[in-house]
Design an enzyme around this catalytic site. Structure first.
Site: not given
Ligand code: ACO
Length: 431
Positions: A310, A367
């Site tokens: 998140h 979620d």
């Molecule tokens: N699985 C694997 N790796 C992940 C995940 C995941 N679910 N989420 C983040 N990471 C990793 C990224 O690859 C990144 O790695 P790096 O630093 O080596 O490049 C690091 O963790 C940070 O991730 P970002 O995408 O930069 O973090 P951000 O804060 O931008 O994104 C997000 C948050 C979009 C929710 C992300 O965690 C994600 O894509 N999760 C899966 C989708 C999801 O569950 N979305 C629902 C969110 S809740 C809502 O909106 C109601």
């Protein structure tokens, strides 16, 4: 007011420091460009407060979420969805009289214009219900032209709020009926919001249909948990669109569009699809779970562990804790043995003990379990995000209202241009 000092190009610029009621601090850089010729850069707005707000407080480190000061745990346990909607939009919990009046206002606006019913015939049967919901919410504005003036009077605004909350549920249910080829069911004013929604989705004109109290109360809880989450992607979208003085219908429709994406509200659908894929690939066995965890850690795979991580919560998502408990209870009470729940638990356990997820502070978000709960309630997978949208509607409305009251200027960010310098046009034969 305290201030911070910024030294740039031999100049010292004073930046006022704004402190929120929960002691969050921000540097106000709004005059930085005119005072020093600089803008700030924050791609994805990861570290930028775009507004002051009195609606929702969340602390991602401590896992705290409060609507208008009330802890989410108390509201999810004790309140009704429309009561929470009133709280978010109008700022205080309603008195009995206020709640009755608001509830009857919503209840009496659940019908949609009969001409709108014909719109459903134009959509292909496989149309995603989020697309239908967004376009139909926008279409509502053409039936209520008086309400398209964003600076309208209080009574007109009240009516728009009631119409939006009420009619979105009818549109959502009817898009599902269109999908499965069943006749639409008209709203029932004797039922509360959640029960009416379930009735419109699952009843048929040929049979009496009793809405299960358990299912209705689980839905009430889910709607409350989704009702607001401060400046998330869809709410920010609502504010951006609203800041151009577009109508509340236009802004809410844009909110639905933003919520649709799998990195935001679409994640609940994506989680169940991911769990199904793992199930089809061998299920909850240790080796299979390890294989999938490795895949989620490998950026080349292009797959993330959906429902994990998140932008703001870096410890735990309090909504996930409540939903996990509710999913266990509802599935247990309904004696549903869902193999996907088992996979979800194994996967969660493996991820929470894996240094990749620990180091990156990735935890289950709202979620991760909500899709399983919706599934147990009989809600089809592509309707999950629609349910989320119905829940988030009061939050969008509250944010739109706050923005209008604060007379926030149009949102118009800056950029740093990295493209070509000026060059002359070449006729096509000379390129
Ligand atoms: N699985 C694997 N790796 C992940 C995940 C995941 N679910 N989420 C983040 N990471 C990793 C990224 O690859 C990144 O790695 P790096 O630093 O080596 O490049 C690091 O963790 C940070 O991730 P970002 O995408 O930069 O973090 P951000 O804060 O931008 O994104 C997000 C948050 C979009 C929710 C992300 O965690 C994600 O894509 N999760 C899966 C989708 C999801 O569950 N979305 C629902 C969110 S809740 C809502 O909106 C109601």
């Amino acid at each position: 007011m305290s201030k911070a000092e910024l030294k740039i190009d031999d100049k010292t610029i004073d930046l006022p420091v704004v402190t929120g009621t929960e002691n969050e601090k921000a540097m106000d850089i709004s005059r930085l460009r005119s005072d020093a010729g600089y803008v700030t850069m924050d791609i994805g707005l990861k570290n930028t407060a775009v507004t002051l707000s009195k609606i929702t407080f969340l602390d991602g480190e401590e896992g705290i979420l409060r609507y208008r000061g009330y802890p989410i745990e108390q509201l999810a346990e004790k309140a009704g969805f429309l009561e929470v909607a009133y709280l978010l939009i109008y700022g205080e919990l309603p008195t009995r009289e206020e709640l009755d009046s608001f509830t009857s206002g919503v209840t009496n606006h659940t019908l949609i214009h009969e001409n709108m019913k014909k719109f459903f015939e134009g959509y292909p049967q496989h149309a995603h219900p989020m697309g239908v919901l967004a376009s139909m919410i926008c279409a509502l504005s053409s039936f209520y032209p008086d309400s398209t003036d964003p600076n309208t009077n209080e009574d007109e605004f009240k009516l728009t709020v009631q119409r939006l909350i009420a009619k979105s549920a009818t549109i959502a249910a009817w898009s599902y009926k269109n999908r499965v080829g069943h006749p639409v069911m008209y709203p029932q004013n004797r039922l509360d919001y959640s029960s009416n929604l379930l009735h419109m989705m699952f009843a048929l004109p040929t049979e009496p249909y009793e809405v299960s109290d358990k299912v209705s109360s689980a839905l009430n809880k889910l709607l409350i948990l989704h009702a607001d989450h401060e400046q998330n992607c869809s709410t920010s979208t609502v504010r951006v669109v609203g800041s151009s003085q577009a109508s509340l219908y236009a802004a809410a429709s844009a909110g639905v569009m933003a919520l649709w994406g799998p990195l935001h509200g679409g994640a609940n659908q994506a989680v169940v699809e991911m769990l199904q894929q793992i199930y089809d690939d061998g299920g909850a066995g240790k080796q299979n779970i390890e294989k999938w965890i490795s895949r989620f850690k490998d950026k080349e795979s292009g797959q993330r562990l959906m429902g994990f991580g998140h932008r703001v919560y870096k410890n735990f998502d309090p909504r996930a804790t409540i939903i996990k408990k509710a999913a266990d209870e509802v599935l247990g009470e309904m004696k549903i043995n869902d193999p996907l729940l088992d996979i979800a638990k194994q996967l969660e356990h493996a991820a929470l003990n894996d240094s990749y997820f620990i180091d990156k502070k990735l935890y289950p978000n709202v979620d991760y379990y909500s899709g399983l709960l919706y599934r147990a309630m009989g809600i089809p997978t592509d309707m999950f995000t629609v349910m989320f949208a119905l829940g988030r509607m009061p939050g969008w409305i509250a944010n739109w209202k706050e923005m209008m009251e604060e007379k926030q200027p149009i949102t118009r960010p800056r950029q740093i241009y990295m493209g070509e310098k000026a060059r002359d046009y070449m006729p096509v034969d000379k390129r």
